[in-house]
Scaffold this motif. Structure first.
Motif, short mmCIF file in Angstrom:
data_model
loop_
_atom_site.label_atom_id
_atom_site.label_comp_id
_atom_site.label_asym_id
_atom_site.label_seq_id
_atom_site.Cartn_x
_atom_site.Cartn_y
_atom_site.Cartn_z
N LEU A 53 43.21 26.45 36.28
CA LEU A 53 43.17 26.59 37.75
C LEU A 53 42.78 25.23 38.32
N VAL A 54 43.64 24.66 39.15
CA VAL A 54 43.26 23.43 39.85
C VAL A 54 42.82 23.87 41.24
N PHE A 55 41.51 23.73 41.51
CA PHE A 55 40.99 24.23 42.78
C PHE A 55 40.85 23.09 43.78
N CYS A 56 41.68 23.11 44.80
CA CYS A 56 41.66 22.06 45.83
C CYS A 56 40.79 22.53 46.98
N GLY A 57 39.54 22.12 46.92
CA GLY A 57 38.57 22.54 47.93
C GLY A 57 37.25 21.87 47.62
N VAL A 58 36.15 22.51 48.04
CA VAL A 58 34.82 21.92 47.78
C VAL A 58 34.12 22.69 46.65
N SER A 59 33.00 22.12 46.16
CA SER A 59 32.44 22.57 44.88
C SER A 59 32.11 24.06 44.79
N PHE A 60 31.62 24.69 45.89
CA PHE A 60 31.29 26.11 45.74
C PHE A 60 32.53 26.94 45.41
N MET A 61 33.70 26.45 45.81
CA MET A 61 34.94 27.20 45.56
C MET A 61 35.30 27.14 44.06
N GLY A 62 35.25 25.93 43.49
CA GLY A 62 35.54 25.78 42.06
C GLY A 62 34.51 26.52 41.21
N GLU A 63 33.26 26.42 41.63
CA GLU A 63 32.17 27.09 40.91
C GLU A 63 32.37 28.60 40.92
N SER A 64 32.71 29.15 42.09
CA SER A 64 32.92 30.60 42.18
C SER A 64 34.09 31.03 41.30
N ALA A 65 35.15 30.21 41.27
CA ALA A 65 36.31 30.53 40.43
C ALA A 65 35.90 30.57 38.96
N LYS A 66 35.07 29.63 38.53
CA LYS A 66 34.62 29.58 37.13
C LYS A 66 33.73 30.78 36.81
N ILE A 67 32.85 31.13 37.76
CA ILE A 67 31.95 32.27 37.55
C ILE A 67 32.76 33.56 37.40
N LEU A 68 33.81 33.70 38.20
CA LEU A 68 34.62 34.92 38.16
C LEU A 68 35.58 34.95 36.98
N ASN A 69 35.92 33.78 36.45
CA ASN A 69 36.94 33.72 35.40
C ASN A 69 36.56 32.68 34.35
N ALA A 114 25.76 27.82 43.22
CA ALA A 114 25.69 28.91 42.23
C ALA A 114 24.23 29.35 42.09
N GLU A 115 23.30 28.39 42.17
CA GLU A 115 21.88 28.73 42.02
C GLU A 115 21.43 29.69 43.12
N LEU A 116 21.82 29.42 44.37
CA LEU A 116 21.46 30.33 45.46
C LEU A 116 22.04 31.72 45.23
N LYS A 117 23.25 31.76 44.69
CA LYS A 117 23.88 33.06 44.44
C LYS A 117 23.07 33.87 43.42
N VAL A 279 35.03 22.16 35.81
CA VAL A 279 33.82 22.75 36.39
C VAL A 279 33.06 23.48 35.29
N PHE A 280 31.78 23.18 35.14
CA PHE A 280 30.93 23.89 34.17
C PHE A 280 29.78 24.57 34.91
N ARG A 286 25.78 31.59 35.38
CA ARG A 286 27.03 32.33 35.58
C ARG A 286 26.79 33.83 35.56
N ALA A 287 26.04 34.27 34.56
CA ALA A 287 25.82 35.71 34.41
C ALA A 287 25.10 36.28 35.64
N GLN A 288 24.15 35.52 36.18
CA GLN A 288 23.40 36.03 37.35
C GLN A 288 24.18 35.89 38.65
N ALA A 289 25.00 34.84 38.75
CA ALA A 289 25.74 34.63 40.01
C ALA A 289 26.99 35.53 40.07
N LEU A 290 27.38 36.06 38.93
CA LEU A 290 28.57 36.92 38.90
C LEU A 290 28.35 38.21 39.70
N HIS A 291 27.15 38.78 39.57
CA HIS A 291 26.89 40.07 40.21
C HIS A 291 27.17 40.06 41.72
#
Ligand code: 13P
Ligand code: SF4
Length: 301
Positions: A53-69, A114-117, A279-280, A286-291
């Motif tokens: 997935l090439v995510f063209c946006g800002v970091s929270f978007m790429g991070e969320s994509a990684k957390i979900l997938n 991701a930490e706030l999530k 994105v790592f 990841r496990a906590q932000a996924l919920h």
């Protein structure tokens, strides 16, 4: 071969998809497989079977994509492209609020780290925040980080006690009522379509309030010919594409998110070629932000 042709070829070869937000530059939107608001893009990220997935946006978007997938490789054309508001809430404030209210839901705008999530109960975006907050079982809501979106949600759901946090988007928060009135005077009769990240005095002047997709849909459905747009000017590309005969005006000159503009076609090609800028997110985070993200996808349906 042009850069665009090279990107198209590599996408096929590597079984990659390009997701872009409406705020990135026009030429990047043109190579996208999926383009949309934050909610739509998170739905795509959760479901896609592409390998990259090439995510063209800002970091929270790429991070969320990684957390979900997590099994997918998520690449970002520019890892320094960040959303200033994503950092505008304090973990200590969340902890204190949890001690103060037994019956509390921490509602976290997806524009957050991701930490706030990991400290939150449910994520929301501008297109589903009102619906989700309205249906939560809790009476007390701590809305982080955006104070403007939080205030707008509180107004729509007066039956809840919504506690606001002092975060804001520097781009949307900069718009003033005077800017709106000046734009209205220049273009009388043009409906004003605005994002809920703007201040209360600006939203008071609105004919429509909604997410980037909502604004585009409202303009497309309207039989008016001219519109004042109160969000980042990247949306003008899709607005004009869907409505070639309509005219769109920004409320002020500086409706530009500099971080979104860091995403360029050359950088998209580069990350596709080298599979760089991955994105790592640590497995614990990841496990906590996924919920909260999964809660959003379930509750927004
Ligand atoms: P949308 O979810 O409405 O696209 O908003 C994202 C954003 O960053 C607004 O500033
Ligand atoms: Fe963040 Fe504002 Fe840029 Fe949206 S426009 S990504 S909220 S800084």
């Amino acid at each position: 071969m042009t850069v665009t042709e090279e990107i198209q070829q590599l996408k096929k070869k590597k079984h990659a998809v390009i997701l872009t937000h409406y705020y990135v530059p026009e030429e990047v939107q043109q190579v996208a497989d999926y383009i949309g608001d934050s909610y739509y893009l998170s739905q795509v990220a959760a479901k896609t079977d592409a390998e990259i997935l090439v995510f063209c946006g800002v970091s929270f978007m790429g991070e969320s994509a990684k957390i979900l997938n997590p099994a997918k490789k998520v690449l970002m054309p520019d890892l320094s492209a960040d959303c200033a508001m994503a950092h505008m809430a304090e973990i200590e404030a969340v902890k204190k609020m949890r001690e103060t209210y037994e019956d509390l839901s921490v509602v976290c705008y997806i524009n957050s780290t991701a930490e706030l999530k990991t400290y939150s109960d449910v994520c929301v975006t501008s297109s589903n925040a009102v619906k989700i907050v309205r249906n939560l079982p809790n009476q007390n809501i701590f809305f982080i980080p955006d104070g403007n979106l939080g205030r707008y949600v509180a107004e729509q759901v007066p039956q809840k006690h919504v506690i606001l946090n002092p975060g804001y988007c520097p781009v949307h928060n900069a718009m003033t009522k005077a800017d709106v009135l000046a734009a209205k005077a220049k273009h009388p009769g043009a409906p004003f379509l605005v994002h809920p990240e703007c201040t209360a005095e600006v939203l008071e002047e609105a004919d429509y309030i909604g997410s980037t997709s909502g604004i585009i849909e409202a303009a497309s459905k309207s039989d008016k010919e001219e519109f004042l747009i109160g969000t980042e000017t990247g949306v003008f590309y899709e607005l004009k594409k869907q409505n070639p005969d309509k005219t769109f005006y920004p409320v002020m000159e500086q409706q530009v998110c500099a971080d979104m503009k860091l995403v360029t076609l050359d950088k998209v090609l580069d990350v596709l070629q080298n599979e760089s800028n991955e994105v790592f997110v640590s497995e614990e985070t990841r496990a906590q932000a996924l919920h909260p993200l999964e809660q959003m996808l379930a509750l927004a349906k």
